[in-house]
Design an enzyme around this catalytic site. Structure first.
Site, PDB file in Angstrom:
ATOM      1  N   ARG A 114       7.446  -9.294  -3.619  1.00  0.00           N
ATOM      2  CA  ARG A 114       7.399 -10.739  -3.384  1.00  0.00           C
ATOM      3  C   ARG A 114       7.184 -11.486  -4.712  1.00  0.00           C
ATOM      4  O   ARG A 114       7.784 -12.504  -4.953  1.00  0.00           O
ATOM      5  CB  ARG A 114       6.271 -11.050  -2.395  1.00  0.00           C
ATOM      6  CG  ARG A 114       6.574 -12.293  -1.594  1.00  0.00           C
ATOM      7  CD  ARG A 114       5.563 -12.511  -0.502  1.00  0.00           C
ATOM      8  NE  ARG A 114       5.610 -11.461   0.507  1.00  0.00           N
ATOM      9  CZ  ARG A 114       4.665 -11.250   1.405  1.00  0.00           C
ATOM     10  NH1 ARG A 114       3.596 -12.008   1.453  1.00  0.00           N
ATOM     11  NH2 ARG A 114       4.779 -10.300   2.291  1.00  0.00           N
ATOM     12  N   GLY A 144       1.605   8.321  10.743  1.00  0.00           N
ATOM     13  CA  GLY A 144       1.394   8.447   9.292  1.00  0.00           C
ATOM     14  C   GLY A 144       1.825   9.791   8.738  1.00  0.00           C
ATOM     15  O   GLY A 144       3.007  10.143   8.762  1.00  0.00           O
ATOM     16  N   ALA A 167      12.060  -4.102  -4.775  1.00  0.00           N
ATOM     17  CA  ALA A 167      11.908  -5.516  -4.416  1.00  0.00           C
ATOM     18  C   ALA A 167      10.460  -5.806  -4.059  1.00  0.00           C
ATOM     19  O   ALA A 167       9.852  -5.096  -3.251  1.00  0.00           O
ATOM     20  CB  ALA A 167      12.810  -5.860  -3.236  1.00  0.00           C
ATOM     21  N   ALA A 196      14.065  18.513  -3.728  1.00  0.00           N
ATOM     22  CA  ALA A 196      15.244  17.781  -3.241  1.00  0.00           C
ATOM     23  C   ALA A 196      16.544  18.388  -3.760  1.00  0.00           C
ATOM     24  O   ALA A 196      17.627  17.997  -3.332  1.00  0.00           O
ATOM     25  CB  ALA A 196      15.153  16.311  -3.662  1.00  0.00           C
ATOM     26  N   LYS A 216       7.652   0.805  12.715  1.00  0.00           N
ATOM     27  CA  LYS A 216       7.737   1.138  14.151  1.00  0.00           C
ATOM     28  C   LYS A 216       8.000  -0.083  15.009  1.00  0.00           C
ATOM     29  O   LYS A 216       8.664   0.006  16.039  1.00  0.00           O
ATOM     30  CB  LYS A 216       6.489   1.870  14.632  1.00  0.00           C
ATOM     31  CG  LYS A 216       5.201   1.077  14.568  1.00  0.00           C
ATOM     32  CD  LYS A 216       4.400   1.456  13.391  1.00  0.00           C
ATOM     33  CE  LYS A 216       3.425   0.388  12.961  1.00  0.00           C
ATOM     34  NZ  LYS A 216       2.693   0.709  11.765  1.00  0.00           N
ATOM     35  N   THR A 231       0.830  -1.209   0.000  1.00  0.00           N
ATOM     36  CA  THR A 231       0.000   0.000   0.000  1.00  0.00           C
ATOM     37  C   THR A 231       0.868   1.264   0.000  1.00  0.00           C
ATOM     38  O   THR A 231       0.741   2.125  -0.872  1.00  0.00           O
ATOM     39  CB  THR A 231      -0.902  -0.013   1.256  1.00  0.00           C
ATOM     40  OG1 THR A 231      -1.602  -1.254   1.273  1.00  0.00           O
ATOM     41  CG2 THR A 231      -1.896   1.114   1.241  1.00  0.00           C
ATOM     42  N   VAL A 232       1.773   1.368   0.973  1.00  0.00           N
ATOM     43  CA  VAL A 232       2.558   2.597   1.109  1.00  0.00           C
ATOM     44  C   VAL A 232       3.629   2.677   0.013  1.00  0.00           C
ATOM     45  O   VAL A 232       3.833   3.738  -0.609  1.00  0.00           O
ATOM     46  CB  VAL A 232       3.206   2.676   2.508  1.00  0.00           C
ATOM     47  CG1 VAL A 232       4.051   3.931   2.643  1.00  0.00           C
ATOM     48  CG2 VAL A 232       2.128   2.643   3.589  1.00  0.00           C
ATOM     49  N   LYS A 241       4.555   3.231  18.922  1.00  0.00           N
ATOM     50  CA  LYS A 241       4.766   4.612  18.465  1.00  0.00           C
ATOM     51  C   LYS A 241       5.060   5.523  19.664  1.00  0.00           C
ATOM     52  O   LYS A 241       5.900   6.418  19.586  1.00  0.00           O
ATOM     53  CB  LYS A 241       3.529   5.101  17.708  1.00  0.00           C
ATOM     54  CG  LYS A 241       3.339   4.376  16.371  1.00  0.00           C
ATOM     55  CD  LYS A 241       1.973   4.654  15.777  1.00  0.00           C
ATOM     56  CE  LYS A 241       1.762   3.922  14.463  1.00  0.00           C
ATOM     57  NZ  LYS A 241       0.366   3.913  14.009  1.00  0.00           N
ATOM     58  N   GLY A 261      -7.820   0.211   3.995  1.00  0.00           N
ATOM     59  CA  GLY A 261      -6.362   0.170   3.851  1.00  0.00           C
ATOM     60  C   GLY A 261      -5.565   0.751   5.002  1.00  0.00           C
ATOM     61  O   GLY A 261      -4.357   0.880   4.895  1.00  0.00           O
TER      62      GLY A 261
HETATM   63  N1  HSE Z   1      -2.262   0.561  11.199  1.00  0.00           N
HETATM   64  C1  HSE Z   1      -1.844   1.840  11.672  1.00  0.00           C
HETATM   65  C2  HSE Z   1      -3.055   2.621  12.151  1.00  0.00           C
HETATM   66  C3  HSE Z   1      -1.170   2.653  10.603  1.00  0.00           C
HETATM   67  O1  HSE Z   1      -4.175   2.168  12.020  1.00  0.00           O
HETATM   68  O2  HSE Z   1      -2.848   3.704  12.664  1.00  0.00           O
HETATM   69  C4  HSE Z   1       0.259   2.299  10.453  1.00  0.00           C
HETATM   70  O3  HSE Z   1       0.964   2.570  11.615  1.00  0.00           O
END
Ligand code: HSE
Length: 437
Positions: free
Chosen positions: A45, A134, A43, A33, A105, A13-14, A205, A187
């Site tokens: 899978r 995020g 990379a 930049a 994290k 996703t990210v 976190k 997501g």
């Molecule tokens: N799954 C985390 C959240 C996001 O719901 O905040 C990623 O750290």
């Protein structure tokens, strides 16, 4: 202009969000930049899997190590999550002379000391804006914008999934299970949402924030941690009636030279900004000795907000800012760390809800035990229950008894709990949540 050559490990996703911006907005990136940011290796899978981002030819590989050691890569972005092989890949990239950007994290919380020290010894940096909250730039704020302050308190909503679930349950009357499924479909829940809803993600976190703000290296085992997975809609409704919102609140604040720390579902007075955080949004309320109270809010999860954080690190690496900030962060225990206060000494208010049998002396028994432990009550609610007919109705009905306490020590609550658990009229599970006014 020498480009900064980027190796990306993980195109989920990210990762896809990061790749998309690099590919679709090269001019913006080059301008910010000071040189082109060129995606040279990625990379994944499964190299055959169809993707919704069109990558330049031949840059895909299914060997993440090949990206970490590739001499044509200057900076490695690790976005596979988890501890292994992420740890080995980060170490390999550092040893190969590359700076590293990560959103991981869990890895930094467990292995940060090893990784940060290795980076420093190798003359490289690890940038991790995306690991906390995020899209909210809290690492930059602590490392740069508020660097002149001693932070005195952090109170934060750090898990978007949990916040989303709590809002869906209260606002739409959705079941916990349906709300979890919705968070996954949107997501922002992890593939295994257990770490989101049991409080682990927020606690990890908080550990990173605590290290940055107070120089104290902590792990989630060092403080009370609880998730939203055992919460009941009834308590969200009672809290609402009392003028509070329930949030998964992560706290680290200075109290008499020690750190009060916890990550727990907490009643927050509705007028406070933290109580108004909606959906998958996060908020970090920071108090600094110079700046006073500040609130940072935004999307704490999801593809593009998290990609935004990774991109800011990438630009910082390209400019050289990430390296100089990294060298000055409180990551190596060079400043005396602030000790963590024992949990029993935490001093605050509590919300209690007991499912009790509706018969004589029940309230007296409960309030008697609380009184014996010097716990003073601020309010008691028991809504009127239907009258029962002793002749025809069988069994004693259960009714909720809700008590708000005045401030008390966690140790007093724990001691009282032992006796409350022995009362036949109190049914399990009864609920105890802290209050933040
Ligand atoms: N799954 C985390 C959240 C996001 O719901 O905040 C990623 O750290």
């Amino acid at each position: 202009m020498q480009p900064l050559r980027v190796g990306l490990i993980g195109l989920g996703t990210v990762g896809s969000g990061v790749a998309k911006v690099l590919i679709e907005h090269p001019e913006r990136m080059t301008h910010r930049a000071g040189r082109p940011l060129e995606l040279v290796r990625v990379a994944v899978r499964d190299v055959q899997k169809p993707r919704n981002v069109s990558l330049p030819g031949n840059i895909l590989t299914d060997d993440p190590r090949a990206v970490a050691v590739d001499p044509s890569v200057d900076v490695v972005i690790e976005l596979i999550g988890g501890q292994s092989p992420a740890k080995e890949l980060v170490l390999t990239a550092l040893e190969a002379g590359k700076d590293v950007i990560t959103a991981n994290k869990a890895l930094l919380c467990a292995e940060g000391t090893v990784l940060f020290t290795r980076a420093r010894n190798a003359g490289r940096c690890i940038a991790f804006e995306a690991a906390i909250a995020g899209g909210i730039p809290v690492v930059h704020v602590l490392g740069q914008a508020l660097a002149g302050n001693q932070v005195t308190a952090i109170e934060a909503i750090l898990n978007g999934t949990s916040n989303f679930i709590l809002c869906e349950m209260l606002d739409r009357g959705e079941s916990y299970e349906d709300a979890v499924r919705k968070a996954q479909a949107l997501g922002f829940a992890e593939a295994d949402p257990a770490m989101d809803v049991d409080g682990t993600d927020a606690a990890q976190k908080l550990c990173l924030l605590t290290q940055l703000a107070f120089g104290t290296r902590v792990t989630p085992e060092c403080f009370p941690q609880q998730g939203i997975d055992t919460l009941d809609l009834t308590d969200l409704q009672y809290a609402n009636e009392l003028g509070y919102a329930v949030k998964l609140l992560a706290t680290a604040k200075l109290v008499n030279g020690r750190l009060e720390m916890h990550t727990q579902p907490t009643l927050i007075r509705r007028a406070r900004p933290l109580a108004q955080v909606d959906g998958a949004y996060n908020m970090v309320a920071l108090t600094g000795d110079a700046v006073g109270p500040t609130w940072l809010s935004g999307q704490g999860a999801g593809q593009m907000p998290t990609a935004s954080a990774v991109l800011s690190d990438l630009i910082d690496v390209a400019i050289g800012r990430a390296q100089s900030t990294f060298a000055r962060l409180d990551l190596w225990g060079e400043r005396s760390p602030v000790p963590v206060q024992p949990a029993e000494e935490i001093y605050r208010r509590y919300y209690l809800r007991f499912p009790v049998e509706d018969r004589p002396h029940v309230i007296a028994d409960i309030t008697g035990i609380l009184g014996n432990h010097a716990i003073s009550l601020a309010s008691v609610i028991q809504h009127e229950a239907p009258e029962i007919d002793d002749e025809t109705d069988s069994g004693t009905p259960l009714v909720p008894l809700v008590i708000m306490t005045h401030r008390t020590r966690e140790g007093q609550i724990r001691d009282a709990s032992v006796e409350l658990n022995q009362l036949a009229s109190v049914k399990q599970p009864w609920v105890c949540m802290p209050v933040s006014d």
